[in-house]
Each structure stands twice: as C-alpha cells, then as structure tokens.
Design a protein around this motif. Structure first.
Motif, PDB file in Angstrom:
ATOM      1  N   GLY A   1       0.781  -1.235   0.000  1.00  0.00           N
ATOM      2  CA  GLY A   1       0.000   0.000   0.000  1.00  0.00           C
ATOM      3  C   GLY A   1       0.808   1.278   0.000  1.00  0.00           C
TER       4      GLY A   1
ATOM      5  N   TYR B   1      -5.650   6.745  -1.504  1.00  0.00           N
ATOM      6  CA  TYR B   1      -5.636   6.327  -0.102  1.00  0.00           C
ATOM      7  C   TYR B   1      -6.603   5.168   0.127  1.00  0.00           C
ATOM      8  CZ  TYR B   1      -3.252  10.807   0.683  1.00  0.00           C
ATOM      9  OH  TYR B   1      -2.375  11.866   0.640  1.00  0.00           O
ATOM     10  N   ASN B   2      -7.785   5.288  -0.448  1.00  0.00           N
ATOM     11  CA  ASN B   2      -8.778   4.223  -0.282  1.00  0.00           C
ATOM     12  C   ASN B   2      -8.286   2.913  -0.892  1.00  0.00           C
ATOM     13  OD1 ASN B   2     -10.785   5.567   1.181  1.00  0.00           O
ATOM     14  ND2 ASN B   2     -11.696   6.448  -0.666  1.00  0.00           N
TER      15      ASN B   2
ATOM     16  N   LYS C   1      -5.559   1.274   1.417  1.00  0.00           N
ATOM     17  CA  LYS C   1      -6.041   0.543   2.590  1.00  0.00           C
ATOM     18  C   LYS C   1      -6.858  -0.691   2.206  1.00  0.00           C
ATOM     19  CE  LYS C   1     -10.266   3.209   3.637  1.00  0.00           C
ATOM     20  NZ  LYS C   1     -10.931   4.006   4.694  1.00  0.00           N
ATOM     21  N   SER C   2      -7.355  -0.718   0.981  1.00  0.00           N
ATOM     22  CA  SER C   2      -8.109  -1.896   0.543  1.00  0.00           C
ATOM     23  C   SER C   2      -7.202  -3.087   0.257  1.00  0.00           C
ATOM     24  CB  SER C   2      -8.934  -1.566  -0.706  1.00  0.00           C
ATOM     25  OG  SER C   2      -8.110  -1.477  -1.868  1.00  0.00           O
TER      26      SER C   2
ATOM     27  N   PRO D   1      -3.518  -3.867   4.935  1.00  0.00           N
ATOM     28  CA  PRO D   1      -3.992  -3.512   6.278  1.00  0.00           C
ATOM     29  C   PRO D   1      -3.000  -2.666   7.073  1.00  0.00           C
ATOM     30  CG  PRO D   1      -4.342  -5.851   5.824  1.00  0.00           C
ATOM     31  CD  PRO D   1      -3.492  -5.323   4.713  1.00  0.00           C
TER      32      PRO D   1
ATOM     33  N   ALA E   1      -3.891   0.933   6.627  1.00  0.00           N
ATOM     34  CA  ALA E   1      -5.318   1.257   6.690  1.00  0.00           C
ATOM     35  C   ALA E   1      -5.607   2.436   7.603  1.00  0.00           C
ATOM     36  CB  ALA E   1      -6.111   0.032   7.144  1.00  0.00           C
ATOM     37  N   SER E   2      -5.040   2.432   8.797  1.00  0.00           N
ATOM     38  CA  SER E   2      -5.302   3.511   9.754  1.00  0.00           C
ATOM     39  C   SER E   2      -4.787   4.851   9.231  1.00  0.00           C
ATOM     40  CB  SER E   2      -4.642   3.182  11.091  1.00  0.00           C
ATOM     41  OG  SER E   2      -4.818   4.230  12.013  1.00  0.00           O
TER      42      SER E   2
ATOM     43  N   ALA F   1      -4.202   5.655   6.113  1.00  0.00           N
ATOM     44  CA  ALA F   1      -4.979   6.046   4.936  1.00  0.00           C
ATOM     45  C   ALA F   1      -6.320   6.653   5.347  1.00  0.00           C
ATOM     46  CB  ALA F   1      -5.191   4.837   4.031  1.00  0.00           C
ATOM     47  N   SER F   2      -6.971   6.052   6.318  1.00  0.00           N
ATOM     48  CA  SER F   2      -8.265   6.567   6.779  1.00  0.00           C
ATOM     49  C   SER F   2      -8.125   7.977   7.343  1.00  0.00           C
ATOM     50  CB  SER F   2      -8.852   5.640   7.849  1.00  0.00           C
ATOM     51  OG  SER F   2      -9.169   4.377   7.304  1.00  0.00           O
TER      52      SER F   2
END
Length: 253
Positions: free
Chosen positions: A161, A195-196, A199-200, A203, A206-207, A209-210
């Motif tokens: 990612g 970003y989405n 994170k997809s 993992p 993910a944090s 990116a959110s």
C-alpha cells in the motif's frame, strides 16, 4: 650446567601461573619480541602481542610497544578500508542512505538504481523503489517520475500500500497547482482514491490512509459547484495538470 638448567626450568614452571604478578614489562619483552620475529606476518599474533604488552603495564612510549602497535594499526586501517570498500560495492543501498543523509539527493537516486538492479529479494527491491520514489517526490519535486517509480514498486510487490499512499500524497501536495478551484478539488478526489485503494489492499496502512481521507474529505467539491456545472455525483471527470486521471465525482455535502 645441566643441573642448573633443570632447576631453572623447574623454577620457571612454578613462575608460569604467577609470573604476571611477579615480573614487570622488561621481563616479558624479549619473549614477546622473539615471538614476533618468528612470524612477523601473523597479524592475529601481532594484535595479541600488543594487548599483552599493555596488560604487562609497559610504558605507552616503550619502543617495542610503539613499533608493534604502529604496525597493527596500519594493518587494521588498510584491512578495514578494504572491507568497507567491498561492503559498499556490494551494498549500494547503504551508499544511497549515506548520500541522502548528506543531502545529495540525485546521488541517492542513482545509488538506489544500482541497488534495485542488483536486488533479487522482492521486499527489499520494492522498498528501494519506494525510497527512490519518495526522494523524487519530496526532495526533487519530480512528480511524474516519482509516480512512475511508485507504480513500479507496487508492481514488484503486490498488496503493497505504501506506493499508493505516496501517490495520494503527491496529488494532495500538487492540488493547489492544478488550475481553478474545481480542478483543485478534483485532484483531492484523485488523492482520496489512492488512499482508499491503499487501505483496501494493505492492512498495514489502513489507519494512516483513513486519517488522510478524513482530512481531505473537507476539501471535496461543493454540491452547489457541481450543480452550476451540471455535474452530478458519480459523473466521470478528468483531473487537469500533470495528474491526468479520471475520477468519479463526489461532493462535500
């Protein structure tokens, strides 16, 4: 004479275990010099003799100690330099980091190119590509080249990612230079998309990116602006400037 020699050998065998507590430096020097003269090319022995002379409390300016220590230091310096040169030749990533720390960013990129070419481990290769892309973006402002390198890193290591996070950062950082307010906000959509996606697939990001998405959601296009342009939610629009990606429209409210 033979009786004396036998007695002296017997005495020395008694001295052996305690001689370091009895005799001073001068007692040991002839023996150590003889050991050195027998094999002056034995560098392990040379190092050991220097340590022994110091252990026997020889004066730091003692001629024998100065001579042997000088020879050992010269050998050690030459050997270490050769080892360092060999290490650097086989580890261009080390030189890349060294160049980066010195602020020589173009040199760092060149060294990472060498590391990438030599590396067979997928994780390391992807990491070197990511580092190169980061330098191209953050230090050299070479956005298109940085994006291409980031995509290469993602290709080498599936479900990685970080490269997409970096591309999102590129889009966000350059949004203000992407034309009018509408096109700037389209660039923000492009950043959020990266970003989405990051994170997809990963993992581990993910944090982070959110958090980026949450921050940039406030900069999405306004629904009234879309109405004025007859652009509805979900419509496809191409981002201007260097980004050139097509995004699906969504609004802030």
């Amino acid at each position: 004479g033979s009786y004396y020699n036998q007695a002296w050998q017997a005495a020395k065998s008694k001295f052996g275990p305690i001689e370091a507590d009895i005799f001073d430096c001068d007692y040991f020097k002839p023996k150590y010099k003889e050991m050195y003269d027998e094999n002056p090319e034995d560098m392990d022995q040379l190092k050991n003799l220097v340590a022994l002379l110091k252990k026997r409390n020889c004066d730091p300016n003692d001629a024998l100690l100065v001579d042997l220590e000088g020879k050992w230091k010269a050998y050690a310096a030459t050997t270490n330099a050769a080892r360092q040169a060999e290490f650097e030749a086989n580890n261009p990533s080390f030189l890349a980091k060294k160049a980066y720390d010195a602020g020589n960013f173009k040199e760092a990129v060149n060294r990472y190119d060498e590391a990438i070419e030599m590396e067979t481990d997928i994780d390391k290769k992807a990491s070197y590509l990511f580092s190169k892309a980061s330098i191209q973006f953050r230090k050299l402002r070479q956005y298109s080249s940085a994006r291409a390198t980031a995509y290469e890193a993602a290709k080498v290591k599936p479900n990685y990612g970080r490269p997409y996070m970096l591309i999102g950062d590129m889009y966000g950082a350059s949004a203000r230079n992407c034309g009018d307010d509408w096109n700037q906000r389209l660039a923000i959509i492009a950043a959020i998309d990266k970003y989405n996606y990051a994170k997809s697939i990963d993992p581990e990001v993910a944090s982070e990116a959110s958090e980026r998405v949450r921050k940039y959601n406030a900069s999405l296009p306004d629904k009234s602006e879309g109405h004025m342009r007859s652009v509805k939610k979900g419509a496809k629009e191409k981002v201007g400037c260097w980004i050139g990606e097509t995004v699906s429209i969504r609004f802030r409210n």
